[in-house]
Design a protein around this motif. Sequence first.
Motif, mmCIF file in Angstrom:
data_model
loop_
_atom_site.group_PDB
_atom_site.id
_atom_site.type_symbol
_atom_site.label_atom_id
_atom_site.label_comp_id
_atom_site.label_asym_id
_atom_site.label_seq_id
_atom_site.Cartn_x
_atom_site.Cartn_y
_atom_site.Cartn_z
ATOM 1 N N GLY A 191 -1.747 -2.441 3.827
ATOM 2 C CA GLY A 191 -1.875 -1.019 4.173
ATOM 3 C C GLY A 191 -0.541 -0.312 4.151
ATOM 4 O O GLY A 191 -0.313 0.607 3.362
ATOM 5 N N TYR A 192 0.346 -0.725 5.045
ATOM 6 C CA TYR A 192 1.724 -0.231 5.094
ATOM 7 C C TYR A 192 2.620 -1.409 5.456
ATOM 8 O O TYR A 192 2.249 -2.251 6.273
ATOM 9 C CB TYR A 192 1.884 0.875 6.148
ATOM 10 C CG TYR A 192 1.158 2.149 5.826
ATOM 11 C CD1 TYR A 192 1.810 3.214 5.200
ATOM 12 C CD2 TYR A 192 -0.189 2.290 6.147
ATOM 13 C CE1 TYR A 192 1.131 4.397 4.909
ATOM 14 C CE2 TYR A 192 -0.880 3.461 5.855
ATOM 15 C CZ TYR A 192 -0.213 4.508 5.236
ATOM 16 O OH TYR A 192 -0.890 5.662 4.935
ATOM 17 N N PRO A 206 2.207 4.008 1.231
ATOM 18 C CA PRO A 206 1.198 2.984 1.513
ATOM 19 C C PRO A 206 1.220 1.894 0.449
ATOM 20 O O PRO A 206 1.553 2.141 -0.715
ATOM 21 C CB PRO A 206 -0.113 3.773 1.486
ATOM 22 C CG PRO A 206 0.175 4.965 0.625
ATOM 23 C CD PRO A 206 1.619 5.297 0.860
ATOM 24 N N GLY A 210 -4.921 -1.476 0.141
ATOM 25 C CA GLY A 210 -5.391 -1.324 1.513
ATOM 26 C C GLY A 210 -5.539 -2.655 2.231
ATOM 27 O O GLY A 210 -4.860 -3.634 1.924
ATOM 28 N N LYS A 231 -10.020 3.731 13.309
ATOM 29 C CA LYS A 231 -10.097 2.607 12.377
ATOM 30 C C LYS A 231 -8.699 2.299 11.849
ATOM 31 O O LYS A 231 -8.023 3.176 11.295
ATOM 32 C CB LYS A 231 -11.025 2.919 11.211
ATOM 33 C CG LYS A 231 -11.262 1.708 10.313
ATOM 34 C CD LYS A 231 -12.334 1.964 9.282
ATOM 35 C CE LYS A 231 -12.585 0.720 8.444
ATOM 36 N NZ LYS A 231 -13.656 0.934 7.447
ATOM 37 N N ASP A 233 -5.430 1.214 9.719
ATOM 38 C CA ASP A 233 -5.072 1.267 8.298
ATOM 39 C C ASP A 233 -3.832 0.427 8.008
ATOM 40 O O ASP A 233 -3.263 0.516 6.921
ATOM 41 C CB ASP A 233 -4.861 2.711 7.842
ATOM 42 C CG ASP A 233 -3.852 3.470 8.711
ATOM 43 O OD1 ASP A 233 -3.190 2.819 9.554
ATOM 44 O OD2 ASP A 233 -3.739 4.702 8.567
ATOM 45 N N GLN A 234 -3.398 -0.357 8.982
ATOM 46 C CA GLN A 234 -2.245 -1.248 8.777
ATOM 47 C C GLN A 234 -2.563 -2.604 9.383
ATOM 48 O O GLN A 234 -3.131 -2.707 10.474
ATOM 49 C CB GLN A 234 -0.991 -0.668 9.416
ATOM 50 C CG GLN A 234 0.331 -1.302 8.976
ATOM 51 C CD GLN A 234 0.711 -2.572 9.752
ATOM 52 O OE1 GLN A 234 0.279 -2.764 10.876
ATOM 53 N NE2 GLN A 234 1.501 -3.428 9.123
ATOM 54 N N LYS A 347 -3.279 1.520 13.782
ATOM 55 C CA LYS A 347 -3.513 2.794 13.104
ATOM 56 C C LYS A 347 -2.194 3.556 13.065
ATOM 57 O O LYS A 347 -1.574 3.819 14.107
ATOM 58 C CB LYS A 347 -4.562 3.610 13.866
ATOM 59 C CG LYS A 347 -4.743 5.034 13.368
ATOM 60 C CD LYS A 347 -5.371 5.083 11.990
ATOM 61 C CE LYS A 347 -5.655 6.543 11.585
ATOM 62 N NZ LYS A 347 -6.177 6.625 10.206
#
Length: 683
Positions: A191-192, A206, A210, A231, A233-234, A347
Motif C-alpha cells: 500500500g505505502y 502509493p 495495494g 478500512k 490501506d497500508q 489507515k
Amino acid sequence: MAASRQITSMEVKTSEDHLKVNKMKKKVLRKQVRAQHTLMRHEGIDCVSHATQSLVIANAGLGNGMSRCQLLRILEEYGLVETLLMLPNKPYSFVKYGTTEEAKKAFDALNGKEVTLEDFGQNIVLYINFVEKVFWQNAAPASLPPGLMVIEKIISPEEEKRMLECIDWIGDEDTENAEKTLKHRRVKHFGYEFCYDNNNVDKEKPLPGGLPEICGLFLEKCLKQGYIKHKPDQLTVNQYEPGQGIPPHIDTHSAFEDEIISLSLGAEIVMDFKHPDGHTVAIMLPRCSLLVMTGESRYLWTHGITPRKYDVIQASELGPKVGTITADVRDLTLNRRESRTSFTFRKVRRSPCNCIYPFVCDSQKGQQRQVQPSFPHNEMEASKLEQEYVHKVYEEIATHFSSTRHSPWPQIVEFLRSLPKGSIVADVGCGNGKYLGINKDLYMVGCDRSENLVDICGEKNFQAFVCDALAVPIHSGSCDACISIAVIHHFSTAERRLATIRELARLLRPGGTALIYVWAMEQEYKNKKSKYLKEKNGSRDKEEEISTGTAQRPPSDQLPASSSQDSACSDQLLSDTKDEGGGAKPVADSRLPVHTNRTSFHSQDVLVPWHLKGGTKKKGGSVDTELFPAGSKESQEISPVFHRYYHVFCEGELEAMCRSLDCVRVQKSYYDQGNWCVVLEKL
C-alpha cells in the motif's frame, strides 16, 4: 607386616577422601553464604540459619533459564511442594514444602548440587538457604492499557496458512513492494512504504498493487465486528525469528488514523506496553489472535517486543491465555519462542492529528507552549509555585526518578557510618529511600513530600511517611542526626529555605548533627570540573537526574573562580535576599528562565527540565527513544517534559544561612561534585 602396611595405605586413602569431601563442603558453604549475602544486599531477602518449611534457591530462576517444569521435578523428589514462586527476570526461586522435615531433606540433598538447564544445555550449581516466609503478590491481573483489545482465534489455522503463503519473501525482490532485512527482523510493506528514517509514509507515492487480495475478507470482518472504523490501506508484514524484536515505539500520530490492528501468525509472543509514567504491562498475543490499539493505547503507550529467545508466560493450562502475564507469580514459566509473522494494518491519515496527547503528537508539537511562572513575591505565591513545579512534578515522575537512584554518595555514606550505634536519624526529603538502609546500626526514618516516593520506600520495607520539610511531625530534640539531601534548593524564597534549616535544627538533640546538600551554581571549583561535567553521557547515578538521556543535574561550562557570575553570587547572600516587605527579592526578569541542560547557570532561580522517559544521548541533545525510535525526527524533537523549580546556591550562601541561626554552629562546609554541603551541630 604386609597386612599392617595395607591397612595404613587404606587409612591414608580414606583420609584423603575425607579431606576432599570436607574441602567440597567448605566450598559449597562459602558459596552458599555468598549467595545469602547477595540475596540480602540486592533483593532484601532475609535468610535464616534454622530449618523452616521454606527455601530460597539461588541459580534456579526464570532469569537464568530454569523452567517451572524442570524445577518442580527436582523439588518434588523430596516432598510435597505447596508453593513454588518464580519471579520474572530473577535468578532465584522460593519453594514452600508441606513440612520442615521435607524442606530440610531438600536442603541437604540440593545445596551445592549441579544440574543442567534443559533448554540451554548449561550446567549450574544450586545454592539454598532457609527463609521464614515465601512472599508473593497474588493480585488480580493488571488491566490492559485503555483502548487495547486482544481477540483470540480471529482466523482459522487454514486462513493462517493461506495468509502466510501469500507473502513471497524471495520471488518479488525486484518489485516496488520492497522487502527489507532490518537489524532485528525481516519486513515488507504494502500500500505505502513505511520510511524508517522519518517514521512516516510518503502519502503521494502509493505502492502498486495495494494490499494482498487475501486480506480483503479479513478486513471486511474487522469492519463488521467494529474493531476498526476505517478500512486500512497500508500493511507492514514483520517476520521475527527467536531472539529478534522491535524497539519500544509509538506509531507516528500524523502518519496514521486512530485504529491500528496487528495479526499474530505462526507463533505466540509477549508484547510489552509502557506508559510514560513508567508503568509497564506485558501482554500475551496468542497465535491467530488480533491486537487492536485505539485511543490511549495507540497514541500514548509505547509498544515493543524485547529481543529474546524465551518469554515468561502463565504455566497453567487453566490460566488466562491472553492478558497480562503477571496475574499470579506462582504460576509463571519460560516459553521458547518460535518464528512469528505479524500483519499490521493501518489507515494513512490525510489531516493533522488532533489527539489529546499533544506532548507526544508530532502534529501538535510547538502548539502547547507552557507559560513560564514568575518569581514569587510573597509566601502565597511561593507556596503555589512549589506546589505546581515541585510537588506535582515529583508525584508524576516518581517511578522514573526512583529508577535513576542507585549509588549512594560516598561522603553521605561516611557521615551515616560515623554515627554511634543506635542513633536515631531522620532523612528529611528521603526520596526513594536510597540512604535509609546504609547503616543497619542506626534507627532511620524518612519523610518526603511525594506520596508516590514514600510508597516506593514502603515497598523496600523502609520506615517513611509523607510530610512537608517545613513542618516535620517529629518531637523536638528527638533525633541524634538528620540529613537533607537535595531538598532545600526546591524552596523558592530565602525565608522558606532558612525555615527548613531551622526545622532540621529543631529535630536535633543538643550535640546532634545534620548534613545538608544543595545544588551549586558553580560547576567548576578550584579549577576542577565536576566529574559529571566530564561524563558527557551522564550515565552515572547522581543525587539529581543522572540517568542516560534524562534531563539531568545540568553541569555548567567552565566558570573561572573570578568570573563576574561568581562575584554576583557571593554578594547575594541571606542578608541581601529580602526587600522592605520581607519578601524575596525578584530576579531582574520576573519570569523564571528554563535552564538548558549541560550549560552554565545564568540565574540562581531556574526551572530545570525532566524528560520523563529518557533514551540515548544523540547529537543535538537528549532524545526520548521510549516514545519514538532512536534516529527519528520525532525522537529529537518530542518528549514529555516536566519543569522543576530550583534555587542554585552560590559559594558561601548555604553556610551563611546556617550561621544566621543562633541554635547551631557549622562544623564543616565543603563542595562535593556540584553541590554545596554543610555539617551543622545543634548547640
